[in-house]
Design a protein around this motif. Sequence first.
Motif, PDB file in Angstrom:
ATOM      1  N   LYS A  42      58.809  39.007  32.756  1.00 20.86           N
ATOM      2  CA  LYS A  42      60.099  38.906  33.425  1.00 20.86           C
ATOM      3  C   LYS A  42      59.918  38.620  34.916  1.00 20.86           C
ATOM      4  N   ASP A  43      60.947  38.126  35.540  1.00 21.68           N
ATOM      5  CA  ASP A  43      60.934  37.862  36.973  1.00 21.68           C
ATOM      6  C   ASP A  43      60.672  39.161  37.732  1.00 21.68           C
ATOM      7  N   GLY A  44      59.722  39.122  38.676  1.00 21.87           N
ATOM      8  CA  GLY A  44      59.429  40.277  39.512  1.00 21.87           C
ATOM      9  C   GLY A  44      58.408  41.231  38.932  1.00 21.87           C
ATOM     10  N   ALA A  45      57.827  40.913  37.798  1.00 20.21           N
ATOM     11  CA  ALA A  45      56.818  41.794  37.212  1.00 20.21           C
ATOM     12  C   ALA A  45      55.632  41.942  38.159  1.00 20.21           C
ATOM     13  N   ILE A  46      55.104  43.161  38.217  1.00 20.57           N
ATOM     14  CA  ILE A  46      54.002  43.496  39.124  1.00 20.57           C
ATOM     15  C   ILE A  46      52.722  43.635  38.310  1.00 20.57           C
ATOM     16  N   LEU A  47      51.634  43.039  38.817  1.00 26.87           N
ATOM     17  CA  LEU A  47      50.335  43.058  38.140  1.00 26.87           C
ATOM     18  C   LEU A  47      49.332  43.793  39.011  1.00 26.87           C
ATOM     19  N   ALA A  48      48.693  44.816  38.450  1.00 26.78           N
ATOM     20  CA  ALA A  48      47.708  45.588  39.198  1.00 26.78           C
ATOM     21  C   ALA A  48      46.524  45.897  38.302  1.00 26.78           C
ATOM     22  N   ASN A  49      45.347  45.968  38.897  1.00 25.46           N
ATOM     23  CA  ASN A  49      44.121  46.281  38.164  1.00 25.46           C
ATOM     24  C   ASN A  49      43.503  47.546  38.737  1.00 25.46           C
ATOM     25  N   ALA A  50      43.104  48.468  37.837  1.00 23.06           N
ATOM     26  CA  ALA A  50      42.399  49.677  38.249  1.00 23.06           C
ATOM     27  C   ALA A  50      40.998  49.720  37.659  1.00 23.06           C
ATOM     28  N   GLY A  51      40.548  48.617  37.041  1.00 25.23           N
ATOM     29  CA  GLY A  51      39.174  48.514  36.568  1.00 25.23           C
ATOM     30  C   GLY A  51      38.270  48.084  37.712  1.00 25.23           C
ATOM     31  N   HIS A  52      36.963  48.260  37.542  1.00 25.30           N
ATOM     32  CA  HIS A  52      36.051  48.071  38.671  1.00 25.30           C
ATOM     33  C   HIS A  52      36.008  46.628  39.160  1.00 25.30           C
ATOM     34  N   PHE A  53      35.971  45.651  38.247  1.00 25.61           N
ATOM     35  CA  PHE A  53      35.841  44.254  38.659  1.00 25.61           C
ATOM     36  C   PHE A  53      37.172  43.520  38.557  1.00 25.61           C
ATOM     37  N   ASP A  54      37.297  42.439  39.338  1.00 22.55           N
ATOM     38  CA  ASP A  54      38.548  41.684  39.408  1.00 22.55           C
ATOM     39  C   ASP A  54      38.616  40.612  38.328  1.00 22.55           C
ATOM     40  N   ILE A  55      38.324  41.007  37.088  1.00 28.55           N
ATOM     41  CA  ILE A  55      38.320  40.050  35.978  1.00 28.55           C
ATOM     42  C   ILE A  55      39.288  40.456  34.870  1.00 28.55           C
ATOM     43  N   GLU A  56      39.933  41.593  35.015  1.00 34.50           N
ATOM     44  CA  GLU A  56      40.801  42.072  33.935  1.00 34.50           C
ATOM     45  C   GLU A  56      42.101  41.280  33.870  1.00 34.50           C
ATOM     46  N   ILE A  57      42.608  40.888  35.032  1.00 33.81           N
ATOM     47  CA  ILE A  57      43.756  39.977  35.118  1.00 33.81           C
ATOM     48  C   ILE A  57      43.202  38.581  35.389  1.00 33.81           C
ATOM     49  N   ASP A  58      43.566  37.614  34.578  1.00 34.87           N
ATOM     50  CA  ASP A  58      43.038  36.256  34.726  1.00 34.87           C
ATOM     51  C   ASP A  58      43.762  35.572  35.894  1.00 34.87           C
ATOM     52  N   VAL A  59      43.257  35.828  37.083  1.00 36.15           N
ATOM     53  CA  VAL A  59      43.917  35.331  38.289  1.00 36.15           C
ATOM     54  C   VAL A  59      43.868  33.805  38.354  1.00 36.15           C
ATOM     55  N   ARG A  60      42.777  33.195  37.896  1.00 34.44           N
ATOM     56  CA  ARG A  60      42.699  31.726  37.914  1.00 34.44           C
ATOM     57  C   ARG A  60      43.774  31.104  37.035  1.00 34.44           C
ATOM     58  N   ALA A  61      44.033  31.712  35.892  1.00 34.13           N
ATOM     59  CA  ALA A  61      45.093  31.194  35.022  1.00 34.13           C
ATOM     60  C   ALA A  61      46.447  31.341  35.696  1.00 34.13           C
ATOM     61  N   LEU A  62      46.650  32.456  36.389  1.00 35.47           N
ATOM     62  CA  LEU A  62      47.905  32.664  37.106  1.00 35.47           C
ATOM     63  C   LEU A  62      48.070  31.620  38.201  1.00 35.47           C
ATOM     64  N   GLU A  63      46.999  31.335  38.917  1.00 29.81           N
ATOM     65  CA  GLU A  63      47.052  30.314  39.963  1.00 29.81           C
ATOM     66  C   GLU A  63      47.388  28.946  39.386  1.00 29.81           C
ATOM     67  N   SER A  64      46.822  28.638  38.229  1.00 30.79           N
ATOM     68  CA  SER A  64      47.073  27.327  37.624  1.00 30.79           C
ATOM     69  C   SER A  64      48.505  27.194  37.112  1.00 30.79           C
ATOM     70  N   LEU A  65      49.117  28.306  36.735  1.00 24.98           N
ATOM     71  CA  LEU A  65      50.495  28.270  36.253  1.00 24.98           C
ATOM     72  C   LEU A  65      51.507  28.173  37.390  1.00 24.98           C
ATOM     73  N   ALA A  66      51.136  28.666  38.569  1.00 25.21           N
ATOM     74  CA  ALA A  66      52.092  28.785  39.674  1.00 25.21           C
ATOM     75  C   ALA A  66      52.328  27.451  40.372  1.00 25.21           C
ATOM     76  N   GLU A  67      53.573  27.210  40.752  1.00 31.69           N
ATOM     77  CA  GLU A  67      53.907  26.047  41.581  1.00 31.69           C
ATOM     78  C   GLU A  67      53.637  26.340  43.046  1.00 31.69           C
ATOM     79  N   GLU A  68      53.845  27.602  43.444  1.00 38.33           N
ATOM     80  CA  GLU A  68      53.586  28.014  44.814  1.00 38.33           C
ATOM     81  C   GLU A  68      52.999  29.420  44.801  1.00 38.33           C
ATOM     82  N   VAL A  69      52.193  29.700  45.819  1.00 38.61           N
ATOM     83  CA  VAL A  69      51.648  31.044  45.996  1.00 38.61           C
ATOM     84  C   VAL A  69      51.993  31.490  47.415  1.00 38.61           C
ATOM     85  N   HIS A  70      52.685  32.598  47.515  1.00 39.98           N
ATOM     86  CA  HIS A  70      53.059  33.149  48.820  1.00 39.98           C
ATOM     87  C   HIS A  70      52.187  34.375  49.077  1.00 39.98           C
TER      88      HIS A  70
END
Length: 420
Positions: free
Chosen positions: A286-314
């Motif tokens: 949904k619009d405004g959903a918040i994504l946070a990771n509490a695991g040790h490495f920054d690989i649990e959320i696929d940030v590259r996929a999120l970047e590729s889906l986004a039209e803009e990043v603020h």
Amino acid sequence: MGDNVNNPDASLAEAGERRIEWALRSMPVLRALGARFAETRPLDGLRIAACLHVTAETAVAVGVLRVGGAELALAASNPLSTQNDVAAALRSYGMEVHARAGVDRDTYYRHIHQALDIAPDIVLDDGCDLVNTLHTERTELLKGVTGGCEETTTGVIRLRQMAAEHALRFPVVAVNDTRTKRMFDNRYGTGQSTLDGVIRATNTLLAGRTVVIAGFGYCGRGVAERARGHGARVVVTEIDPVKALDASLQGYEVRTMAEAAPLGDLFITVTGNRDVIRAEHFIEMKDGAILANAGHFDIEIDVRALESLAEEVHLGVRPYTDEYLLPDSRRLLLLAEGRLVNLTAAEGHPAAVMDMSFSAQALAVAWLAEERVRLSPGVYDVPGEIDAEVARLKLAATGVSIDTLTPVQADYLRSWRFGS
């Protein structure tokens, strides 16, 4: 010493000293161990390379090792968790520290190499990056390393795989797997500090919101308990049927991530695995959903996929909060770049929590110093008596008394002859 380009301004040292002194107030077990180590010197002559979060609590812990006789070089286990004032204070105490907040990947690994230049006898790791570097790039040092300790679930997973493949070249104690660590640090520490990080970054009201927690290990359990305590509707995702059953019997909704994706207002990953939240999940949120990771490495959320889906990043719409605008105008908010939210957007576990974890590690290092020549390469549990001692010391420091066995009870437990 670390190179001057990467050292925080030495003028920060005074602020770092105040931060360390504040942490010390809530760490009575480490204070007691510091007095003991200063007298017994169990680490005399040992060189220790450590890759840990450079925080005030860590400063107290490495201080205990130093008064115990160790020479120590410290690198950061996460560039966004480094407290520059603490690093400066440690340098002012004459300690070798290679860490600065916000460094890039190359500098992060250069700092690990610089810590390893001490040619360690024992290593302390938080995520297994230092041990991995030893086994892949600094193999000339392996013959001198006689033991190590690992503090995280993620690191222990990697180490057990190394041991299974007969790649691990020295004994490592899984400090993460003690009962006190799992109960106090993973459950209560991660539970509180993760939500602290989310709230500091977003100022979001959790009551009435749907919080999706990926993973129901000790850390996930703690986050779920705290989120429910804030009045949130909690949904748990799991791959382990026993943990999923546990979550269900505790009253949490258990769903797949595909089912949870359109429901969640806040998603928190705490699994130790990669790509837990992926492109197919982002497109359902949904619009405004918040994504946070509490695991040790920054690989649990696929940030590259999120970047590729986004039209803009603020970037930086709030401190530690980046906004990803999708083609249909939905906005997804990523906290702390997908890194450890509790140590990036907040200050990590309270000092009272780390008092127990670092005390277990200090005692494990002393045990290793004595036993390492008799241990084969592999992953070892912390001896039960160390775990019990840490708990006893913590209880004594907080004024809590417990019962002891009577002689009759002790005899009963030692004998198989007594029946009903």
